[in-house]
Write a protein that holds these residues in place. Structure first.
Motif, PDB file in Angstrom:
ATOM      1  N   ASP A 163      44.050  76.677  68.325  1.00 26.31           N
ATOM      2  CA  ASP A 163      44.420  76.719  69.735  1.00 26.31           C
ATOM      3  C   ASP A 163      45.907  76.457  69.888  1.00 26.31           C
ATOM      4  O   ASP A 163      46.500  75.636  69.195  1.00 26.31           O
ATOM      5  CB  ASP A 163      43.627  75.677  70.520  1.00 26.31           C
ATOM      6  N   ASN A 178      36.319  86.403  76.255  1.00 26.45           N
ATOM      7  CA  ASN A 178      36.508  85.195  75.469  1.00 26.45           C
ATOM      8  C   ASN A 178      36.798  85.559  74.015  1.00 26.45           C
ATOM      9  O   ASN A 178      36.370  86.606  73.514  1.00 26.45           O
ATOM     10  CB  ASN A 178      35.261  84.305  75.543  1.00 26.45           C
ATOM     11  N   ARG A 179      37.517  84.689  73.341  1.00 23.17           N
ATOM     12  CA  ARG A 179      37.899  84.955  71.964  1.00 23.17           C
ATOM     13  C   ARG A 179      36.654  85.019  71.072  1.00 23.17           C
ATOM     14  O   ARG A 179      35.775  84.162  71.161  1.00 23.17           O
ATOM     15  CB  ARG A 179      38.852  83.881  71.463  1.00 23.17           C
TER      16      ARG A 179
END
Length: 394
Positions: free
Chosen positions: A2, A264-265
């Motif tokens: 992240d 979303n990833r």
């Protein structure tokens, strides 16, 4: 993995491989796998290129072989230039290759992906038959091949330009930077539409068209083709290559589109699997050619004879000489030639033996006057003994 996304950026993704994973197993395993795939795939692609170059020099080139040679060159670019970048990134887990590589890494990789797909699609227009040098349909007269290669690479590089424009280095800590793709808000609407068209135009449509065309051609090749056996085999090879390309690149294109459309990833495991499968595809292609394409397989057999015969210091044996001098590609023809020569050859000792046997006079068992024959033998024997005695006495 992240990192804080800037407020004026709608897309934020890593470029050149996943970074900031901080996982020791991934740091060790993935680079080793990628290096192994690179070495094996590069060697196989070089062998395929050597076979195609030899075919062109022997006048056995074709349009299909020209396009497949271009695919092999594309795979070499992927394995030698793109895969090492991913291996270094997975090992370092930060970006250490500089600004230029950061901007061009994904652009070059996507250019090769698009070019490879379009090259296979171009095989639907190519001819399967050999074109002998000096003939009316000389391979060199097929100028559309050169135009197609230039057009395909221009399209591939233009479609991949966003990967070059939005890539940049971002500081992560005092001495660490990461390579990311940042798309500003002002370009988000246009790029959202572009990322819907881009995978469809350069991957989905070409793959479906290529598979459908080669399936239809294979169905009708046996009855309609001038050389049905050869053409059906080549068409089957192209069909398998297209199917393998579609299946092995599907995770890469799926995760790429998934991220670019704002979802979303994807899971980290899926992203790593897509990377490894993508590079494995470039190593599987030459293996399929070497196992399924008769011309490539026979060319490899010929190269093997050259490698095993030439390095010897002693004069080469008859078998080696014949195999090297054969103009064709068939190893079976070489074996037949050597077998015929060995069959016709008579060893010196055996030759004298059978000559003596052929010159031996076989007496007739049904001779009506056998005593005359015995008398002649006795007289000749006596003459031999008398001559020996005379020689011995002074």
């Amino acid at each position: 993995m992240d990192i804080e996304r800037p407020s004026n950026v709608t897309l934020f993704d890593f470029v050149g491989g996943l970074q900031l994973l901080r996982n020791g197993n991934i740091r060790t395993a993935v680079p080793v796998i990628l290096i192994g795939v690179c070495i094996a795939g590069a060697l196989c692609n070089l062998l395929v290129l050597l076979v195609f170059i030899r075919d062109f020099r022997k006048g056995r080139g074709s349009e299909v072989k020209a396009l497949l040679a271009s695919v092999a060159c594309t795979d070499l670019l992927i394995l030698l230039l793109c895969a090492p970048v991913r291996a270094v990134t997975y090992y370092k887990q930060i970006w250490t290759l500089g600004s230029f590589v950061c901007r061009t890494a994904d652009w070059l990789q996507h250019s090769c992906i698009v070019a490879k797909t379009l090259l296979l699609a171009a095989t639907t227009r190519s001819k399967h038959t050999f074109m002998e040098i000096g003939g009316g349909d000389d391979f060199q007269s097929a100028s559309w091949i050169h135009g197609a290669l230039v057009f395909i690479w221009l399209v591939a590089m233009l479609f991949s330009l966003p990967q070059l424009l939005f890539a940049s280095l971002v500081p992560y800590s005092l001495d660490e930077v990461v390579c990311v793709s940042e798309m500003s808000v002002c370009a988000s609407e246009f790029m959202l539409l572009f990322y819907k068209i881009y995978p469809t135009a350069v991957f989905v449509v070409p793959i479906i068209f290529t598979l459908a065309y080669h399936t239809k051609t294979l169905h009708g090749a046996v009855n309609n083709a001038p050389n049905p056996r050869h053409q059906s085999k080549v068409t089957l090879v192209l069909l398998c290559l297209s199917g393998a390309l579609g299946l092995m690149l599907l995770p890469e294109w799926g995760t790429f589109t998934w991220i670019r459309l704002g979802f979303n990833r994807p899971p980290v495991g899926l992203l790593i699997f897509a990377d490894v499968l993508f590079y494995t595809c470039s190593a599987v292609f030459p293996v399929l050619l070497m196992t399924m394409y008769d011309d490539v397989r026979q060319g490899l057999v010929f190269l093997w004879f050259i490698v095993t015969c030439r390095p010897r210091k002693h004069p080469p044996t008859t078998a080696c000489t014949m195999c090297v001098k054969l103009d064709g590609n068939s190893a079976e023809a070489c074996a037949n030639e050597v077998g015929a020569q060995a069959k016709d050859k008579t060893f010196p000792d055996v030759e004298h033996f059978w000559t003596g046997r052929r010159n031996t006079h076989v007496e007739d068992e049904h001779d009506p006057v056998p005593w005359e024959r015995d008398e002649k033998m006795l007289q000749s024997g006596e003459q031999v003994i008398q001559s020996d005695l005379k020689n011995e006495c002074p």
